[in-house]
Design a protein around this motif. Structure first.
Motif, mmCIF file in Angstrom:
data_model
loop_
_atom_site.group_PDB
_atom_site.id
_atom_site.type_symbol
_atom_site.label_atom_id
_atom_site.label_comp_id
_atom_site.label_asym_id
_atom_site.label_seq_id
_atom_site.Cartn_x
_atom_site.Cartn_y
_atom_site.Cartn_z
ATOM 1 N N TYR A 120 0.841 -1.196 0.000
ATOM 2 C CA TYR A 120 0.000 0.000 0.000
ATOM 3 C C TYR A 120 0.874 1.242 0.000
ATOM 4 N N ALA A 121 0.265 2.367 -0.389
ATOM 5 C CA ALA A 121 0.940 3.665 -0.369
ATOM 6 C C ALA A 121 0.176 4.609 0.539
ATOM 7 N N LEU A 122 0.886 5.533 1.134
ATOM 8 C CA LEU A 122 0.262 6.595 1.921
ATOM 9 C C LEU A 122 -0.263 7.646 0.950
ATOM 10 N N ALA A 123 -1.574 7.788 0.877
ATOM 11 C CA ALA A 123 -2.194 8.562 -0.199
ATOM 12 C C ALA A 123 -2.050 10.066 0.005
ATOM 13 N N ARG A 124 -2.727 10.606 0.995
ATOM 14 C CA ARG A 124 -2.713 12.055 1.226
ATOM 15 C C ARG A 124 -1.284 12.565 1.398
ATOM 16 N N ARG A 125 -0.503 11.855 2.197
ATOM 17 C CA ARG A 125 0.867 12.307 2.472
ATOM 18 C C ARG A 125 1.713 12.291 1.198
ATOM 19 N N ALA A 126 1.518 11.277 0.354
ATOM 20 C CA ALA A 126 2.280 11.213 -0.886
ATOM 21 C C ALA A 126 1.923 12.369 -1.814
#
Length: 379
Positions: free
Chosen positions: A150-156
């Motif tokens: 998974y990826a960190l959405a908002r932070r990315a």
């Protein structure tokens, strides 16, 4: 693309989500002068790229173009993490849980191996031994994808824009007025504050707002759908629900539920991937419905019985932006050769952000043609 006044081409990108932010950054790194515009800011709560986390996986059935794009995206995510000394991509692995119809998994294996992605079938006993806290009753097989995660959405999204600015790009918070009735190259974008932004080229990566920003060209070809996610509290100190003991999971049955362990410490995520009702991304009510919560709890009780009575920590209503066939929309504006339309993530686009950015940059600067699957005329 040839600049109108010599020097580097000037490109305006509208939308600071996964597609727009990464496209702006890749264009800048390719030498363009870039201005990125968003109405509320990267990762804002109305965006399809908002929230804490998004799944990254390479399983796409027979749609090999996406498997190969996902493999490239994973490489670019990892390179970005290494360069920034931050961690946005978490390769904790992913499991697909099948209860009878395994055709999607079977069709995924060949393209994944061709793309260099590891994949392995497990029988129910093997899955139970690895993850005893998952109830595999009625499960036929499990597909294990160790390189997914998974990826960190908002932070990315926020970090991509910060990186763009640090590397000489420009970011502006502004609302773009609708663009319609074009019969030649676009020279400037009008903003709601009465100003305008001139450029040599334009990329519209507006997510669920593509149809309102480009009403005569996109219109209803991209439909925002209402999607609900829930976050449940796990027992204190119980590491079974966190990586490495818990991977990303996707339960492929009559409906597809999926979840992300830990979810940036927000709770055990449970979401139904079924496409929801048409939704207004600007004014829509983002409170969850009791019916969807009840269905999520029913699923939780069946697949993760130890969490049957877990407290609800929070919920989220976001949206997908759906095309008719769930293919991305990446194509040149039919009436303005210097403008590109990029969107239609259809619930699976976030992971592809850096690969889409790389792809669109080549199209814009080299005057290329997009893949047939992505073209406007197919919708």
């Amino acid at each position: 693309m040839s600049p109108s006044s010599g020097g580097a081409p000037r490109i305006v990108v509208v939308g600071a989500g996964a597609f727009g932010g990464w496209t702006a950054l890749m264009l800048r790194r390719a030498g363009a002068e870039v201005t990125l515009i968003d109405a509320w800011g990267p990762g804002h709560a109305r965006a399809s790229s908002s929230g804490e986390t998004r799944v990254i996986r390479g399983t796409y059935g027979d749609r090999a173009i996406y498997t190969h794009m996902a493999a490239r995206a994973m490489q670019l995510w990892q390179a970005h993490d290494e360069a920034s000394q931050r961690r946005f991509f978490h390769p904790v692995g992913a499991i697909w849980i099948f209860s009878g119809n395994e055709s999607f998994g079977e069709a995924s294996v060949g393209p994944m191996r061709d793309a260099g992605l590891a994949v392995e079938w497990l029988d129910p006993d093997e899955a139970r031994a690895r993850w005893p806290h998952i109830n595999v009753e009625g499960v036929s097989r499990v597909l294990w994808e160790p390189g997914a995660g998974y990826a960190l959405a908002r932070r990315a999204c926020e970090h991509v824009v910060e990186t763009l600015v640090a590397e000489g790009g420009h970011y502006v918070t502004a609302q773009v007025r609708p663009v319609e009735d074009l019969d030649g190259p676009l020279s400037a974008l009008a903003l709601e504050d009465g100003t305008s932004v001139k450029a040599d080229g334009f990329v519209f990566a507006c997510g669920p707002w593509l149809g309102t920003v480009l009403p005569d060209v996109v219109g209803g070809r991209v439909r925002p759908s209402r999607q609900e996610s829930f976050y449940f509290g796990t027992p204190a100190g119980d590491a079974r629900w966190l990586p490495p003991d818990m991977p990303v999971w996707l339960d492929y049955g009559d409906r597809m539920y999926y979840g992300i362990p830990g979810n940036a410490n927000r709770g055990f995520k449970v979401a139904d991937d079924t496409y929801g009702a048409t939704f207004d991304p600007t004014h829509g009510d983002r409170a969850h419905t009791p019916e969807m919560l009840a269905e999520a709890r029913t699923f939780l009780r069946r697949r993760f019985p130890a969490l049957a009575d877990a407290p609800l920590l929070g919920s989220e209503v976001c949206q997908y932006e759906l095309t008719s066939d769930s293919h991305f929309l990446v194509d040149r504006h039919p009436h303005a050769g210097n403008a590109w339309i990029v969107g239609g993530g259809s619930g699976h686009g976030f992971k592809m952000g850096p690969a889409i950015g790389e792809y669109v940059t080549r199209l814009v600067l080299e005057q290329g043609e997009s893949a047939p699957e992505f073209r406007l005329g197919n919708r």
